[in-house]
Design an enzyme around this catalytic site. Structure first.
Site, PDB file in Angstrom:
ATOM      1  N   GLN A 139     116.656  20.607 109.666  1.00  0.00           N
ATOM      2  CA  GLN A 139     115.220  20.366 109.866  1.00  0.00           C
ATOM      3  C   GLN A 139     114.839  20.488 111.334  1.00  0.00           C
ATOM      4  OE1 GLN A 139     113.048  16.502 109.783  1.00  0.00           O
ATOM      5  NE2 GLN A 139     112.131  17.272 107.898  1.00  0.00           N
ATOM      6  N   PRO A 165     115.371  13.312 104.921  1.00  0.00           N
ATOM      7  CA  PRO A 165     115.894  13.312 106.293  1.00  0.00           C
ATOM      8  C   PRO A 165     115.431  12.082 107.066  1.00  0.00           C
ATOM      9  CG  PRO A 165     114.142  14.954 106.035  1.00  0.00           C
ATOM     10  CD  PRO A 165     114.461  14.426 104.667  1.00  0.00           C
ATOM     11  N   MET A 166     116.347  11.433 107.759  1.00  0.00           N
ATOM     12  CA  MET A 166     115.980  10.274 108.574  1.00  0.00           C
ATOM     13  C   MET A 166     116.755  10.319 109.882  1.00  0.00           C
ATOM     14  SD  MET A 166     115.742   7.180 105.794  1.00  0.00           S
ATOM     15  CE  MET A 166     117.120   7.736 104.821  1.00  0.00           C
ATOM     16  N   CYS A 194     106.199  14.091 110.498  1.00  0.00           N
ATOM     17  CA  CYS A 194     106.565  12.943 111.333  1.00  0.00           C
ATOM     18  C   CYS A 194     105.326  12.355 112.032  1.00  0.00           C
ATOM     19  CB  CYS A 194     107.598  13.356 112.381  1.00  0.00           C
ATOM     20  SG  CYS A 194     108.027  11.991 113.460  1.00  0.00           S
TER      21      CYS A 194
HETATM   22  C1  FMN Z   1     114.313   5.591 110.188  1.00  0.00           C
HETATM   23  C2  FMN Z   1     113.557   6.768 109.632  1.00  0.00           C
HETATM   24  C3  FMN Z   1     113.716   8.016 110.208  1.00  0.00           C
HETATM   25  C4  FMN Z   1     113.038   9.122 109.682  1.00  0.00           C
HETATM   26  N1  FMN Z   1     113.268  10.349 110.223  1.00  0.00           N
HETATM   27  C5  FMN Z   1     112.738  11.464 109.612  1.00  0.00           C
HETATM   28  C6  FMN Z   1     113.096  12.771 110.021  1.00  0.00           C
HETATM   29  O1  FMN Z   1     113.907  12.957 110.938  1.00  0.00           O
HETATM   30  N2  FMN Z   1     112.525  13.811 109.372  1.00  0.00           N
HETATM   31  C7  FMN Z   1     111.633  13.646 108.341  1.00  0.00           C
HETATM   32  O2  FMN Z   1     111.145  14.622 107.759  1.00  0.00           O
HETATM   33  N3  FMN Z   1     111.281  12.406 107.933  1.00  0.00           N
HETATM   34  C8  FMN Z   1     111.826  11.327 108.519  1.00  0.00           C
HETATM   35  N4  FMN Z   1     111.538  10.095 108.036  1.00  0.00           N
HETATM   36  C9  FMN Z   1     110.677   9.969 106.845  1.00  0.00           C
HETATM   37  C10 FMN Z   1     111.514   9.943 105.549  1.00  0.00           C
HETATM   38  O3  FMN Z   1     112.216  11.152 105.362  1.00  0.00           O
HETATM   39  C11 FMN Z   1     110.625   9.726 104.323  1.00  0.00           C
HETATM   40  O4  FMN Z   1     109.693  10.757 104.247  1.00  0.00           O
HETATM   41  C12 FMN Z   1     109.885   8.397 104.370  1.00  0.00           C
HETATM   42  O5  FMN Z   1     110.718   7.347 104.791  1.00  0.00           O
HETATM   43  C13 FMN Z   1     109.316   8.050 102.991  1.00  0.00           C
HETATM   44  O6  FMN Z   1     110.321   8.042 102.005  1.00  0.00           O
HETATM   45  P1  FMN Z   1     111.036   6.675 101.503  1.00  0.00           P
HETATM   46  O7  FMN Z   1     109.940   5.754 101.078  1.00  0.00           O
HETATM   47  O8  FMN Z   1     111.916   7.107 100.367  1.00  0.00           O
HETATM   48  O9  FMN Z   1     111.790   6.120 102.667  1.00  0.00           O
HETATM   49  C14 FMN Z   1     112.162   8.975 108.576  1.00  0.00           C
HETATM   50  C15 FMN Z   1     111.995   7.697 108.021  1.00  0.00           C
HETATM   51  C16 FMN Z   1     112.674   6.605 108.530  1.00  0.00           C
HETATM   52  C17 FMN Z   1     112.478   5.252 107.880  1.00  0.00           C
END
Ligand code: FMN
Length: 320
Positions: A69, A15-16, A99
């Site tokens: 979420q 989730p992002m 977060c």
């Molecule tokens: C722009 C952005 C927004 C994010 N928003 C959320 C979110 O809404 N909920 C969540 O659980 N994690 C959020 N994350 C964290 C990501 O889900 C993930 O855990 C983190 O980026 C690490 O994984 P990755 O290295 O594959 O990006 C966010 C990350 C980024 C970069």
């Protein structure tokens, strides 16, 4: 597995916020992603019926299995928000205990709860007790370098009835700095007490890395976040590698077509002006590592006119 009809090793779109909206989730599904999760939604905003937040819960049947979420730090509010989310009938509800963003963590929500594990467990337990859907949790290793109790946290979360746990291999204090450390994720997964699915997360940037980490840490599935931005193809390519198939290269036509589909989807979901703006963060990913692309990228991220953007994308197709 707590969900039906998914592969034994699911690939999950992490989730992002402002990225994993309805449009992008649909695109990722099309490109092989198995499970999607909405952007995080503030529980207090949900129960006050704030439109910006309730809109984040909109999804289409084709997106299933999908999780909504939520985040929060007050029991009553979090439970009420979970009940509001439940009415939308997602496949599961995911609680965000990961977060690190100040405005969230400072209030004891997200990873802010990681210095009060008893509260994290009791809030999670309350949500599990009051809802009918599977409840999952996404969290981090712990609060700081000297405080990484994720193995104990996982056991306690399992005891209160969560259905799966996603672990990002960083601490709250690390935010996004350094590398994700998967060794503790592996320890959680390989602890004989743990029966629920454990999904690993953090820094997966290629199909090869996904395969390597699957084998090395024995997790039940992987979440891919940043590497999927402007690159939903990573899900299909990872699937191919996991199935011992040859990875198909992505053609420029596929990139441009997906880009147009993404832009059109955003525009129909949030209007032309906002859709064009939101799309800007994606071009870098769609056209990563393409030599001499800079002038096109600058145009794509500055143009405000839909037709001009489409013309630029058509030019890209002709030129590269
Ligand atoms: C722009 C952005 C927004 C994010 N928003 C959320 C979110 O809404 N909920 C969540 O659980 N994690 C959020 N994350 C964290 C990501 O889900 C993930 O855990 C983190 O980026 C690490 O994984 P990755 O290295 O594959 O990006 C966010 C990350 C980024 C970069």
């Amino acid at each position: 597995m707590f969900l039906n009809n998914i592969p034994s090793f699911p690939l999950i779109l992490s989730p992002m916020e402002a990225v994993t909206n309805h449009t992008f989730r649909m695109i990722c599904k099309k490109w092989g992603c198995d499970i999607v999760i909405t952007e995080f939604i503030a529980s207090d905003a949900l129960i006050r019926n704030i439109e910006q937040s309730t809109r984040k819960m909109l999804f289409k049947e084709e997106e299933r299995p999908l999780g909504i979420q939520i985040f929060g730090s007050d029991e009553k509010t979090l439970v009420s928000a979970a009940l509001v989310a439940q009415e939308r009938n997602p496949d599961f509800i995911d609680i965000n205990w990961g977060c690190p963003v100040k405005k969230v963590a400072q209030k004891g929500a997200g990873s802010g709860i990681l210095n009060d594990i008893p509260k994290m467990i009791s809030l999670t337990s309350a949500v599990v007790k009051h809802t009918k859907l599977p409840i999952t949790v996404k969290t981090r290793l712990g609060y700081s370098e000297n405080n990484k109790p994720i193995v104990e946290i996982a056991k306690q979360l399992q005891d209160v009835g969560i259905s799966a746990l996603s672990i990002h291999g960083r601490t709250k204090q690390q935010c996004y700095k350094g590398n994700a450390d998967w060794t503790l994720i592996g320890q959680v997964k390989n602890d004989p007490y743990i029966k629920i699915p454990i999904f690993g997360n953090g820094d997966i940037s290629s199909p090869q890395m996904a395969l390597e980490y699957k084998n090395r840490y024995n997790v039940d599935g992987i979440l891919i976040g940043r590497a999927a931005i402007g690159n939903p193809f990573i899900f299909k390519q990872t699937k191919q590698l996991l199935n011992n198939e040859e990875i198909s290269p992505i053609t420029m036509e596929q990139r441009v077509e997906t880009c147009k589909e993404h832009l059109d989807g955003l525009i129909s979901f949030c209007g032309e002006k906002r859709g064009i703006l939101e799309m800007r963060k994606n071009y870098g990913g769609y056209f990563r590592n393409i030599p001499d692309f800079k002038s096109y990228r600058i145009r794509l991220v500055t143009l405000n006119d839909y037709d001009q953007i489409i013309n630029t994308l058509n030019e890209v197709l002709e030129r590269f």
